[in-house]
Design an enzyme around this catalytic site. Structure first.
Site, PDB file in Angstrom:
ATOM      1  N   ASP A  18       7.231  -0.104  14.022  1.00 49.78           N
ATOM      2  CA  ASP A  18       6.892   0.071  15.433  1.00 49.78           C
ATOM      3  C   ASP A  18       7.131  -1.250  16.145  1.00 49.78           C
ATOM      4  O   ASP A  18       6.288  -2.142  16.106  1.00 49.78           O
ATOM      5  CB  ASP A  18       5.431   0.493  15.587  1.00 49.78           C
ATOM      6  CG  ASP A  18       5.067   0.777  17.038  1.00 49.78           C
ATOM      7  OD1 ASP A  18       5.977   0.799  17.890  1.00 49.78           O
ATOM      8  OD2 ASP A  18       3.886   0.981  17.303  1.00 49.78           O
ATOM      9  N   TRP A  52       0.760  -4.382   7.555  1.00 53.70           N
ATOM     10  CA  TRP A  52       0.506  -3.104   6.906  1.00 53.70           C
ATOM     11  C   TRP A  52       1.688  -2.749   6.026  1.00 53.70           C
ATOM     12  O   TRP A  52       2.791  -3.268   6.191  1.00 53.70           O
ATOM     13  CB  TRP A  52       0.222  -2.018   7.934  1.00 53.70           C
ATOM     14  CG  TRP A  52       1.386  -1.424   8.655  1.00 53.70           C
ATOM     15  CD1 TRP A  52       2.080  -1.958   9.696  1.00 53.70           C
ATOM     16  CD2 TRP A  52       1.975  -0.147   8.416  1.00 53.70           C
ATOM     17  NE1 TRP A  52       3.056  -1.111  10.122  1.00 53.70           N
ATOM     18  CE2 TRP A  52       3.021   0.009   9.356  1.00 53.70           C
ATOM     19  CE3 TRP A  52       1.723   0.879   7.496  1.00 53.70           C
ATOM     20  CZ2 TRP A  52       3.819   1.161   9.401  1.00 53.70           C
ATOM     21  CZ3 TRP A  52       2.515   2.023   7.538  1.00 53.70           C
ATOM     22  CH2 TRP A  52       3.545   2.152   8.479  1.00 53.70           C
ATOM     23  N   ASP A  54       5.302  -8.753  11.070  1.00 54.38           N
ATOM     24  CA  ASP A  54       5.725  -9.111  12.420  1.00 54.38           C
ATOM     25  C   ASP A  54       6.165 -10.566  12.454  1.00 54.38           C
ATOM     26  O   ASP A  54       5.690 -11.396  11.674  1.00 54.38           O
ATOM     27  CB  ASP A  54       4.570  -8.919  13.407  1.00 54.38           C
ATOM     28  CG  ASP A  54       4.266  -7.446  13.669  1.00 54.38           C
ATOM     29  OD1 ASP A  54       5.138  -6.601  13.406  1.00 54.38           O
ATOM     30  OD2 ASP A  54       3.158  -7.150  14.140  1.00 54.38           O
ATOM     31  N   ASN A 104       0.433   1.075  12.309  1.00 57.50           N
ATOM     32  CA  ASN A 104       1.383   0.230  13.029  1.00 57.50           C
ATOM     33  C   ASN A 104       1.052   0.045  14.505  1.00 57.50           C
ATOM     34  O   ASN A 104       1.868  -0.497  15.250  1.00 57.50           O
ATOM     35  CB  ASN A 104       2.820   0.765  12.843  1.00 57.50           C
ATOM     36  CG  ASN A 104       3.065   2.099  13.532  1.00 57.50           C
ATOM     37  OD1 ASN A 104       2.294   2.517  14.383  1.00 57.50           O
ATOM     38  ND2 ASN A 104       4.158   2.763  13.170  1.00 57.50           N
ATOM     39  N   ASP A 105      -0.128   0.452  14.958  1.00 52.83           N
ATOM     40  CA  ASP A 105      -0.538   0.219  16.347  1.00 52.83           C
ATOM     41  C   ASP A 105      -1.181  -1.148  16.532  1.00 52.83           C
ATOM     42  O   ASP A 105      -1.364  -1.610  17.652  1.00 52.83           O
ATOM     43  CB  ASP A 105      -1.556   1.272  16.799  1.00 52.83           C
ATOM     44  CG  ASP A 105      -1.036   2.684  16.604  1.00 52.83           C
ATOM     45  OD1 ASP A 105       0.153   2.906  16.869  1.00 52.83           O
ATOM     46  OD2 ASP A 105      -1.819   3.548  16.166  1.00 52.83           O
TER      47      ASP A 105
END
Lengths: 396, 150, 150, 396
Positions: free
Chosen positions: B52, B77, B96, B124-125
């Protein structure tokens, strides 16, 4: 409010006192249309109409610069009444009673870097002026795609509850009268915030249960409760967005079950789950339709639950958006209506007032405005560049 | 119009193996390794089954490395994705890259292993830059950390 | 695709008097004063002949006032525009509204009186929030400050 | 470089040392494709190839978050090699000799508000790591749409010159060896910065003249010069973007005149102006074509001047962009070539190396890449959301 530049002799200075001189310089005189005063800044009502809506922009292309737009979906003109900043995966809430907007946000001393400070910024609703900026200690505020359950006002209006994740999970209790954090409650293995009773909150936990707290006037837990494990996170997890009707919170699962939980203070009551797909009436899609999107669930003022549905959804589609809204009556356990959207949408909200609207954030990141009674598509509101209004808050 | 976060895959068009990465104005990068097929600048690349964000491969990084000047998040994650090159599932860590503003290219959202935030290690939020020097998010990688025997 | 700074007028479509303000998703505001004709949410509104930025009328302000919560810049540049309502030229002060992030709606750029930065008081490339409490730019107004007799 | 979260017992921690444990937990083993190391961050060459380009994004939709992308217009893959932040109407320059990028930028302590600080941020070109952040005193840095003349390195590479506007105009002399501001020079009524001689600069002034300074090693003016008034700002002003060939700076006027000025140190030499339109050869448009756009002028490595032209331009069109590039030979005073663009564009630049490209920022804010030799359109580079790459800097 504007500060006059400290350059008293500079010819560019254009303040009202110098305007006459300026006009003389330019060889001009007063015109038929009147000269307009400056500075001139608009204000808003002290309480916002229940037809209004907050559209919270995540600003994925520039996350430090999120925004909350104040939108009137019923307006023939002036559909946006202003905005406040909401920096870096901010969370947003408000209190009509106090006439205040709340933004929990994160700043760096040098833009994208430097020293982090988290703030709760309190705005006056009438002027959108900053009433207070309170530092939130510990640089622990949760940073995620914008959602309501990250920041909640208790039902009695006394506390603002701030979700923290570092990845240790906790909830900061911010006293809205004292304007300071009065307590932090650790909730290891649990996530997000749902109002519980007059002065308390619940959270979802990784073992499938909910935890809940009643709070005293100092924000200390009076009681702590743990429900049975009712959330099957592996097989069919509940979305963490929620609708409410009085003291019952409604959740939907990936596969389309509705799960009510009574959060009235004291022991939370896990109510019987119902199947959306199994109770379809007058809908176009049955099997294969699933909730999908971001803010997939909301409610109207009569307690009906609205769920954003995706036809023929497959595993992994749970955030892909939907093109139908199913209206679910919790009293009968039935879907009583289907509203066809004009296209795929990711978040829904229902506004109040006599002229209620269904508002949906569509793929282009515009808001589609539907008349709630007829379901007719009336207009779009947007045109705000790269904004991502994922979270929609109807004014209550 | 704009590609969007939760539905960005729709904007990418095509599937793995089709011509084009689906992102106008972004150079393609065909893999030369038959065991790792596909284009890391395409949202359809196999490793991205739960990603994401902006693909680092479009931003000066690769599928599994960060662009210069950013920091790779130490925590994140993990999910599993099926590699069509060998028919096996791999454990993918979606680290990230952090410290500078959003890269802005190749926005991609897929949710094959994604669970709600109540299970953060499968979600993934969350901005997984939270564990980095600066939580500012630039782009996302998909790093192979293991072969899924399960 | 995106409306752009120097060529944003092209994106707005239409001319004064045509139906629609040219901005998808923005409610129109037809003037009820025949001496001040046109739509303040349209880039073609007569006062905007030298404007460069987001129209405050789309952002919670009006053609000549700032949205709530912003500050109107005390210094700015001035130009003249022809009012088709009375056939006269007015001196327009393009005050910026400052202190919050870009409004993002109704980006409009017209340059009828614009001169290069060497004449700053006639230039719209400068961030005129420079004289405000915060130089952050939100949107632009077009305030009538005089009738141009020249 | 990543800091380990200070939560040694938390199960989410995923650092290499814990990976084995993690794999065991998940029931996995090493795969056929190798496990990849983390953290893993790319680096760049210490000097950039002359085929590369910096594309400076103003970020009009979120001005606090501008960016400079590092672009390779010749790349078959990896067309963007990275970016650095450039906050709030930043200005950008670089030094290949020092291996440094320079960003003059502005921060607020609380995002869009609070206390302003201006910084010169110095990046190492190989790592894009911050080598230094030097505060620029006085909160006076000029804030305008991004352009090269707001930040310039002197030709001897010793000083970085920073344009200030409050609206009082001045130039800060930043010593790149000492990494500090060594002098401020007031230039009342004058604007922007053009390199002059080895160690000096010139500016345009509101009376139509240029002012110029030779500087000593401490950044103090040795001499100050003022030219005749040659810039007719009322009738036909010069754009303030510039091209250079050795020590001559080239400007174009709204109506299409080319104005060379020799800036070799000492007294600036205003050279004869030439008319683009009056010397057209093999062009599609003659009368009515005018320079238009933002970065409307550039040069190639052989000293040819490139001007972005708009057919049938009218007054007020000077920023509306153009669809042709005229190549002007200053030696002959003639337009020797016309390159038809694929659409309206607002900024142009020519890259170096054996495989030179003409790069144009088009209306969609993508870069169009044209082969310089053939003029053929080869590809587009962009897809960077709402970015506004108005200023293009070819690597020299």
């Amino acid at each position: 409010m504007s500060k006059i530049v400290k350059m008293p002799t500079h010819p560019l200075r254009l303040v009202p006192a110098l305007m006459a001189a300026m006009c003389a310089l330019l060889g001009v005189s007063l015109a038929q249309l009147p000269v307009e005063p400056a500075p001139n800044v608009e204000t808003l009502p002290e309480k916002y109409p229940s037809s209004w809506l907050f559209a919270h922009d995540l600003a994925f292309y520039a996350l430090a610069t999120g925004r909350v737009y104040i939108v009137d979906p019923t307006a023939k003109t002036s559909d946006v009444h202003g905005m406040v900043d909401a920096a870096a995966f901010a969370s947003f809430s408000y209190s009509q009673d106090r006439g205040e907007l709340y933004v929990a946000e994160t700043f760096y001393t040098r833009g994208m870097r430097g020293d982090r400070t988290d703030f709760l910024t309190i705005y006056d609703m009438a002027t959108l002026a900053i009433a207070a900026q309170v530092e939130l200690p510990g640089a622990k505020r949760s940073l995620s795609v914008t959602q309501k359950a990250a920041l909640q006002v208790t039902r009695d209006g006394e506390f603002l509850l701030i979700y923290n994740f570092t990845p240790a999970a906790s909830v900061s209790i911010f006293d809205l009268n004292k304007r300071k954090v009065v307590n932090d409650i650790q909730i290891p293995g649990c996530s997000l915030i749902y109002p519980h009773g007059d002065k308390g909150f619940a959270s979802f936990c990784a073992d499938g249960s909910m935890i809940a707290f009643d709070l005293d006037e100092n924000g200390k837990p009076l009681n702590e409760y743990r429900t049975v494990k009712f959330n099957d996170i592996d097989a069919d997890p509940l979305f963490m967005k929620f609708a409410t009707d009085d003291d019952v919170a409604y959740f939907v699962s990936y596969k389309g079950f509705v799960q009510p939980v009574r959060l009235a203070g004291g022991e939370p009551e896990v109510l019987d789950r119902m199947y959306l797909g199994g109770a379809v009436r007058q809908t176009s899609y049955g099997a294969g339709a699933r909730p999908a999107g971001w803010q997939v669930i909301t409610q109207d003022r009569s307690g009906k639950i609205y769920v954003l549905m995706r036809p023929d959804a497959r595993d992994g589609d749970h955030k892909s958006g939907g093109s139908y809204v199913w209206v679910f009556d919790p009293k009968s356990g039935r879907v009583i209506r289907e509203i066809a959207l004009t296209g795929n949408s990711i978040s829904i909200e229902v506004t109040g007032g006599r002229n209620s609207k269904l508002v949906a954030t569509n793929e282009a990141m515009f808001l589609d405005i539907y008349d709630l009674k007829s379901g007719a598509h009336e207009r779009i509101i947007g045109g705000w560049g790269p904004a991502n209004p994922f979270a929609l808050h109807a004014v209550q | 119009m704009f590609p969007l976060l939760p539905i960005a895959r729709a904007a990418s068009g095509g599937v793995a193996g089709d011509q084009g990465n689906g992102f106008d104005g972004v150079a393609e990068q065909q893999s030369s390794n038959p065991l790792d097929p596909g284009d890391p600048t395409s949202c359809d690349y196999w490793r991205y089954c739960g990603i994401d964000g902006f693909l680092c491969a479009c931003c000066g990084g690769t599928s599994h490395s960060c662009p210069p000047g950013t920091h790779m998040s130490p925590i994140t994650w993990v999910g599993t994705c099926l590699n069509p090159g060998d028919g096996k599932r791999y454990v993918i860590s979606y680290n990230d890259c952090c410290g500078t503003n959003s890269c802005g290219r190749c926005l991609c959202n897929r949710n094959e292993s994604d669970k709600p935030m109540v299970r953060p290690q499968a979600n993934n939020d969350i901005n997984w830059c939270l564990g980095s020097d600066s939580v500012t998010y630039n782009c996302s990688t998909a790093v192979i950390i293991a072969h899924d025997e399960g």
